[in-house]
Design a protein around this motif. Structure first.
Motif, PDB file in Angstrom:
ATOM      1  N   SER A 227      61.965 -60.623 -59.440  1.00 18.39           N
ATOM      2  CA  SER A 227      63.831 -61.364 -59.397  1.00 18.39           C
ATOM      3  C   SER A 227      63.321 -62.148 -60.581  1.00 18.39           C
ATOM      4  O   SER A 227      64.922 -61.760 -60.911  1.00 18.39           O
ATOM      5  CB  SER A 227      63.154 -62.148 -57.784  1.00 18.39           C
ATOM      6  OG  SER A 227      63.686 -60.990 -57.069  1.00 18.39           O
ATOM      7  N   GLY A 228      62.591 -62.896 -61.141  1.00 20.59           N
ATOM      8  CA  GLY A 228      63.112 -63.762 -61.631  1.00 20.59           C
ATOM      9  C   GLY A 228      63.670 -63.169 -63.341  1.00 20.59           C
ATOM     10  O   GLY A 228      63.890 -63.360 -64.245  1.00 20.59           O
ATOM     11  N   TRP A 229      62.389 -61.830 -63.579  1.00 20.61           N
ATOM     12  CA  TRP A 229      62.541 -61.710 -64.629  1.00 20.61           C
ATOM     13  C   TRP A 229      63.756 -60.523 -64.632  1.00 20.61           C
ATOM     14  O   TRP A 229      64.704 -60.296 -65.285  1.00 20.61           O
ATOM     15  CB  TRP A 229      61.247 -59.960 -64.703  1.00 20.61           C
ATOM     16  CG  TRP A 229      59.286 -60.371 -65.339  1.00 20.61           C
ATOM     17  CD1 TRP A 229      58.637 -61.065 -64.734  1.00 20.61           C
ATOM     18  CD2 TRP A 229      59.952 -61.279 -66.774  1.00 20.61           C
ATOM     19  NE1 TRP A 229      57.988 -61.853 -65.445  1.00 20.61           N
ATOM     20  CE2 TRP A 229      58.106 -62.248 -66.303  1.00 20.61           C
ATOM     21  CE3 TRP A 229      60.034 -61.540 -67.898  1.00 20.61           C
ATOM     22  CZ2 TRP A 229      57.736 -62.401 -68.187  1.00 20.61           C
ATOM     23  CZ3 TRP A 229      59.867 -62.576 -68.849  1.00 20.61           C
ATOM     24  CH2 TRP A 229      58.465 -63.213 -69.136  1.00 20.61           C
ATOM     25  N   THR A 230      63.907 -59.499 -63.752  1.00 22.29           N
ATOM     26  CA  THR A 230      65.792 -59.574 -63.327  1.00 22.29           C
ATOM     27  C   THR A 230      66.694 -60.260 -63.543  1.00 22.29           C
ATOM     28  O   THR A 230      67.785 -59.924 -65.221  1.00 22.29           O
ATOM     29  CB  THR A 230      65.948 -58.589 -62.207  1.00 22.29           C
ATOM     30  OG1 THR A 230      64.960 -57.629 -61.964  1.00 22.29           O
ATOM     31  CG2 THR A 230      66.956 -57.948 -61.851  1.00 22.29           C
ATOM     32  N   LEU A 231      66.646 -61.151 -63.412  1.00 18.76           N
ATOM     33  CA  LEU A 231      67.297 -62.130 -63.216  1.00 18.76           C
ATOM     34  C   LEU A 231      67.670 -62.314 -65.394  1.00 18.76           C
ATOM     35  O   LEU A 231      68.337 -63.228 -65.839  1.00 18.76           O
ATOM     36  CB  LEU A 231      67.483 -63.588 -63.126  1.00 18.76           C
ATOM     37  CG  LEU A 231      68.197 -65.024 -63.287  1.00 18.76           C
ATOM     38  CD1 LEU A 231      70.152 -64.208 -63.620  1.00 18.76           C
ATOM     39  CD2 LEU A 231      68.629 -65.828 -61.673  1.00 18.76           C
ATOM     40  N   ALA A 232      66.277 -62.986 -66.131  1.00 20.34           N
ATOM     41  CA  ALA A 232      66.391 -62.881 -67.289  1.00 20.34           C
ATOM     42  C   ALA A 232      66.530 -61.945 -68.236  1.00 20.34           C
ATOM     43  O   ALA A 232      67.727 -62.101 -69.249  1.00 20.34           O
ATOM     44  CB  ALA A 232      64.564 -63.150 -67.293  1.00 20.34           C
ATOM     45  N   LYS A 233      66.643 -61.027 -67.736  1.00 19.79           N
ATOM     46  CA  LYS A 233      67.104 -59.553 -68.710  1.00 19.79           C
ATOM     47  C   LYS A 233      68.617 -59.935 -68.759  1.00 19.79           C
ATOM     48  O   LYS A 233      69.467 -59.837 -69.776  1.00 19.79           O
ATOM     49  CB  LYS A 233      66.348 -58.838 -67.859  1.00 19.79           C
ATOM     50  CG  LYS A 233      65.443 -57.972 -68.334  1.00 19.79           C
ATOM     51  CD  LYS A 233      64.778 -56.403 -67.197  1.00 19.79           C
ATOM     52  CE  LYS A 233      63.176 -56.238 -67.761  1.00 19.79           C
ATOM     53  NZ  LYS A 233      63.126 -54.991 -67.754  1.00 19.79           N
ATOM     54  N   ALA A 234      69.309 -59.992 -67.303  1.00 20.44           N
ATOM     55  CA  ALA A 234      71.121 -59.961 -67.021  1.00 20.44           C
ATOM     56  C   ALA A 234      71.222 -61.159 -67.612  1.00 20.44           C
ATOM     57  O   ALA A 234      72.372 -61.005 -68.780  1.00 20.44           O
ATOM     58  CB  ALA A 234      70.585 -60.163 -65.392  1.00 20.44           C
ATOM     59  N   VAL A 235      71.095 -62.314 -68.094  1.00 16.79           N
ATOM     60  CA  VAL A 235      71.529 -64.039 -68.373  1.00 16.79           C
ATOM     61  C   VAL A 235      70.952 -63.925 -70.452  1.00 16.79           C
ATOM     62  O   VAL A 235      72.240 -63.502 -70.885  1.00 16.79           O
ATOM     63  CB  VAL A 235      70.412 -64.764 -68.523  1.00 16.79           C
ATOM     64  CG1 VAL A 235      69.056 -65.125 -68.645  1.00 16.79           C
ATOM     65  CG2 VAL A 235      71.164 -65.989 -67.686  1.00 16.79           C
ATOM     66  N   THR A 236      70.087 -62.984 -70.469  1.00 18.95           N
ATOM     67  CA  THR A 236      69.798 -62.304 -71.247  1.00 18.95           C
ATOM     68  C   THR A 236      71.049 -62.186 -72.280  1.00 18.95           C
ATOM     69  O   THR A 236      71.883 -61.849 -73.345  1.00 18.95           O
ATOM     70  CB  THR A 236      68.226 -61.517 -72.264  1.00 18.95           C
ATOM     71  OG1 THR A 236      67.592 -62.337 -71.498  1.00 18.95           O
ATOM     72  CG2 THR A 236      68.115 -61.286 -73.755  1.00 18.95           C
ATOM     73  N   VAL A 237      71.841 -60.870 -71.636  1.00 21.91           N
ATOM     74  CA  VAL A 237      72.694 -59.428 -72.463  1.00 21.91           C
ATOM     75  C   VAL A 237      74.098 -60.649 -72.395  1.00 21.91           C
ATOM     76  O   VAL A 237      75.165 -60.290 -72.737  1.00 21.91           O
ATOM     77  CB  VAL A 237      72.958 -58.445 -70.774  1.00 21.91           C
ATOM     78  CG1 VAL A 237      73.915 -57.313 -71.012  1.00 21.91           C
ATOM     79  CG2 VAL A 237      70.928 -57.477 -71.279  1.00 21.91           C
ATOM     80  N   ALA A 238      73.539 -61.372 -70.848  1.00 22.00           N
ATOM     81  CA  ALA A 238      75.352 -61.553 -70.821  1.00 22.00           C
ATOM     82  C   ALA A 238      75.443 -63.107 -71.528  1.00 22.00           C
ATOM     83  O   ALA A 238      76.151 -63.405 -72.621  1.00 22.00           O
ATOM     84  CB  ALA A 238      75.772 -62.906 -69.765  1.00 22.00           C
ATOM     85  N   THR A 239      74.206 -63.699 -71.994  1.00 20.39           N
ATOM     86  CA  THR A 239      74.133 -64.609 -73.022  1.00 20.39           C
ATOM     87  C   THR A 239      74.316 -64.175 -74.344  1.00 20.39           C
ATOM     88  O   THR A 239      75.602 -64.550 -75.021  1.00 20.39           O
ATOM     89  CB  THR A 239      72.979 -65.608 -73.327  1.00 20.39           C
ATOM     90  OG1 THR A 239      72.351 -66.519 -72.093  1.00 20.39           O
ATOM     91  CG2 THR A 239      72.857 -66.944 -74.424  1.00 20.39           C
ATOM     92  N   ARG A 240      73.860 -62.628 -74.828  1.00 18.81           N
ATOM     93  CA  ARG A 240      74.042 -62.547 -76.582  1.00 18.81           C
ATOM     94  C   ARG A 240      76.096 -62.298 -76.337  1.00 18.81           C
ATOM     95  O   ARG A 240      76.057 -61.873 -77.305  1.00 18.81           O
ATOM     96  CB  ARG A 240      73.042 -61.041 -76.386  1.00 18.81           C
ATOM     97  CG  ARG A 240      71.793 -61.879 -76.413  1.00 18.81           C
ATOM     98  CD  ARG A 240      70.625 -60.076 -76.357  1.00 18.81           C
ATOM     99  NE  ARG A 240      69.256 -60.656 -77.001  1.00 18.81           N
ATOM    100  CZ  ARG A 240      68.336 -59.906 -77.292  1.00 18.81           C
ATOM    101  NH1 ARG A 240      68.711 -58.569 -76.877  1.00 18.81           N
ATOM    102  NH2 ARG A 240      66.856 -60.296 -77.662  1.00 18.81           N
ATOM    103  N   TYR A 241      75.833 -60.659 -75.174  1.00 11.89           N
ATOM    104  CA  TYR A 241      77.603 -60.860 -75.360  1.00 11.89           C
ATOM    105  C   TYR A 241      78.441 -62.327 -75.240  1.00 11.89           C
ATOM    106  O   TYR A 241      79.116 -62.040 -76.156  1.00 11.89           O
ATOM    107  CB  TYR A 241      77.671 -60.467 -74.119  1.00 11.89           C
ATOM    108  CG  TYR A 241      79.011 -60.081 -73.763  1.00 11.89           C
ATOM    109  CD1 TYR A 241      80.058 -58.506 -74.082  1.00 11.89           C
ATOM    110  CD2 TYR A 241      80.098 -60.903 -73.284  1.00 11.89           C
ATOM    111  CE1 TYR A 241      81.280 -58.565 -74.446  1.00 11.89           C
ATOM    112  CE2 TYR A 241      81.599 -61.211 -72.775  1.00 11.89           C
ATOM    113  CZ  TYR A 241      82.195 -59.858 -73.454  1.00 11.89           C
ATOM    114  OH  TYR A 241      83.137 -59.248 -73.114  1.00 11.89           O
ATOM    115  N   SER A 242      77.843 -63.248 -74.469  1.00  9.77           N
ATOM    116  CA  SER A 242      78.994 -64.393 -75.248  1.00  9.77           C
ATOM    117  C   SER A 242      78.943 -65.189 -76.747  1.00  9.77           C
ATOM    118  O   SER A 242      79.941 -66.016 -76.980  1.00  9.77           O
ATOM    119  CB  SER A 242      78.473 -65.501 -74.285  1.00  9.77           C
ATOM    120  OG  SER A 242      78.608 -65.417 -72.814  1.00  9.77           O
ATOM    121  N   ALA A 243      78.168 -64.854 -77.068  1.00  8.45           N
ATOM    122  CA  ALA A 243      77.916 -65.524 -78.694  1.00  8.45           C
ATOM    123  C   ALA A 243      78.365 -64.426 -79.651  1.00  8.45           C
ATOM    124  O   ALA A 243      78.479 -64.544 -80.923  1.00  8.45           O
ATOM    125  CB  ALA A 243      76.024 -65.377 -78.632  1.00  8.45           C
TER     126      ALA A 243
END
Length: 613
Positions: A331-347
């Motif tokens: 669960s934690g690693w899945t959220l980590a992947k999702a927020v990595t995608v979203a943070t890179r996109y936001s940058a």
């Protein structure tokens, strides 16, 4: 490589105030484990370039795109080559395949990786997971074989059974699943209807699914893949129901893969996610198996039909408890992947102006976007670290259980139950937040986030529906509160019920002390558990039966279990960040992250914290 990285992303990375290598080494268990994790993808791609077809290479590369945040060791030249060849040849990913085609493609990749894992002699389970996920980034048809099937043999089988069956599973001479859930019952194990009646004359068990609702329903790999199941059924011997036990049950012929006599088995059809997993159904019509096929490490049926019960009934549930740790961690690693995608996109995504005429800015510059993402980054770290802390507790306790000391088993069952619910609910909410943070692009399958959500949101239900999990944990917490009321000795994790006091020295408008944060969460958990216990006792005092009073207090009991897990997570995050031996800059940053996670929780549950002062 710098020229190929988006300038906005490169700029954001250059502004880091700490060395990411220190943190990465910590998350993956040290430099050597990290080196191995990064080596495996590079090795795979090198192998694919020389041994597999261009089609295979491109399809697997496309699978990696949705999980690219987890494979930082890939070389840019290989990425560019795969992308170039994909563009030239116009291959399709499994996203464009029918469910049948996607299952077959996933199976073909899984079989290949199974062979390579054996050939390469990869022993470490984490390394096996990393290796397989490269090839099969979605649902792996063998997922239950890898974990619950083999774990059940290891934890429930006798030494003779382990020596007989485990080598078959390890070499894929048999392919297995874990068949517990039925059409009519899932988490309520006492309600399972499948029966295993002992025939003393022939020393065999007769397996039956006597009703439609007793049909096994949902086990992964059951629909097409598995030829053996570890099956849970009510044991009946000498006319007595002896409760749920586990059995080794052949399902399909090992040569033809056709269902064996008395077996009706198949796929349950399309689902919300897990399109490459063949979740199935199973019906048994007087299927006979020898007495030796009951897993008898803890429970036994003697030749004359005498049932020898386990020292503790909960030992039967050890495989489920172990798999819950997998769910808690993922669960934690899945959220980590999702927020990595979203943070890179936001940058890299620019839109709108903060200052009129100043030009479009990175959406990460907007405080609203930062709040969406930074809180999810903090949550991902909190869940990953708390999952590790819980697993360490379990490993320590399991070594004692192996020696016959079962005193920690109820505590572990409660912890895994409540954390399974807490983590999967937090993950589901967090991944959806990340999807929305990517605007319309987050809705594209190419972003990777929709698959993460549809595949992992099911974890809120499987291996124990979350509300039921909370109530199971609450039974333990309520017993501990009753013991605390009487001044009795409590299990390790609940001693705060007797010692927790409201003694906070700082407030939210100050630089909040970390010990005060832990104390606040501890006091909140103790208060909510006490309130749930009082509500239950009030129901009993009103003349309600025990079950009626339990239902009367159930909302508070669920809340108590979640408050308990929230406290455990906050404490684990802060204590591990302080005790990991980081350099000053890294530790300072991570403790800020821990504060962000804890204070965000206080804001979300401000009613609880205001009520307890």
């Amino acid at each position: 490589m710098g020229k190929s990285v988006n300038p906005d992303l490169a700029k954001a990375r250059s502004q880091a105030t700490f060395d990411p290598a220190n943190l990465t080494n910590y998350l993956y268990g040290g430099p050597e484990k990290l080196r191995r994790k990064r080596y495996l993808p590079a090795f795979v791609f090198k192998e694919l370039c020389t041994e597999m077809s261009l089609t295979d290479l491109c399809l697997i590369f496309l699978g990696l795109l949705t999980h690219v945040s987890d494979y930082l060791g890939l070389t840019l030249s290989i990425e560019n080559m795969a992308a170039k060849e994909y563009k030239e040849e116009g291959f399709k990913s499994t996203d464009d395949m029918s469910r049948e085609e996607a299952y077959e493609e996933s199976m073909r990749r899984a079989v290949y990786t199974n062979k390579r894992v054996l050939q390469l002699n990869l022993q470490d389970q984490e390394e096996q997971y990393y290796f397989r996920e490269i090839f099969v980034p979605g649902a792996n048809p063998f997922a239950l074989h890898y974990v619950m099937f083999k774990d059940a043999i290891n934890t429930q089988g006798t030494e003779d059974q382990i020596q007989k069956w485990l080598p078959l599973a390890e070499t894929y001479a048999v392919t297995g699943t874990y068949a517990q859930t039925e059409l009519g019952h899932g988490t309520f194990l006492r309600g399972l209807e499948t029966t295993a009646e002992y025939d003393v004359q022939r020393e065999e068990f007769i397996l039956n699914t006597p009703t439609i609702t007793s049909s096994k329903f949902w086990p992964g790999a059951l629909g097409k893949t598995a030829n053996v199941a570890i099956l849970n059924a009510k044991l009946i011997t000498k006319g007595r129901n002896c409760g749920m036990q586990s059995f080794w049950v052949p399902l399909r012929h090992l040569e033809t893969h056709q269902p064996l006599p008395g077996i009706t088995v198949g796929d349950i059809g399309p689902k919300f996610g897990y399109h490459t997993s063949d979740n199935g159904f199973l019906q048994l019509n007087r299927v006979r198996i020898p007495r030796e096929n009951m897993l008898m490490r803890y429970s036994k049926v003697l030749q004359d039909g005498t049932f020898v019960p386990p020292e503790n009934d909960r030992l039967v549930y050890v495989p489920m408890t172990q798999f819950r740790f997998v769910v808690i961690g993922r669960s934690g690693w899945t959220l980590a992947k999702a927020v990595t995608v979203a943070t890179r996109y936001s940058a890299v995504r620019r839109q709108s102006e903060i200052t009129p005429g100043g030009g479009e800015v990175q959406i990460l510059d907007f405080q609203t976007q930062q709040h969406k993402l930074f809180t999810q980054i903090a949550s991902a770290y909190a869940m990953i670290i708390a999952a590790k802390a819980a697993k360490d507790l379990y490993d320590s306790a399991f070594s004692k259980m192996e020696k016959g000391n079962l005193e920690d088993l109820p505590m572990l069952h409660a912890l895994t139950s409540s954390m399974k619910a807490f983590n999967t609910w937090e993950m589901a909410t967090g991944v959806e937040q990340c999807r929305m943070a990517c605007g319309g692009h987050g809705y594209l399958l190419a972003s990777g986030i929709p698959q993460m959500y549809t595949d992992m949101v099911s974890a809120c239900t499987y291996e124990g529906e979350n509300t039921v999990m909370c109530l199971q944990a609450a039974r333990f917490l309520n017993k501990c509160q009753e013991a605390a009321n009487k001044g009795e000795r409590l299990p390790q994790l609940t001693r705060f019920l007797q010692t927790s006091r409201l003694n906070i020295s700082s407030s939210l408008d100050q630089d909040v002390d970390l010990n005060d944060i832990i104390a606040a969460y501890e006091f909140r958990a103790a208060t909510v558990i006490s309130e749930a216990n009082a509500r239950l006792n009030a129901g009993l005092a009103m003349g309600k039966s025990q079950s009626e009073a339990w239902n009367y207090a159930s909302q508070l009991l669920v809340k108590a279990a979640l408050a308990f897990s929230h406290w455990f997570t906050v404490r684990a995050l802060i204590e591990n960040m302080r005790g990991a031996g980081f350099d000053n800059s890294t530790e300072t940053l991570l403790l800020q992250l821990a504060k962000l996670y804890a204070l965000d929780g206080m804001l979300r549950y401000s009613g609880d914290f205001r009520k307890v002062g």
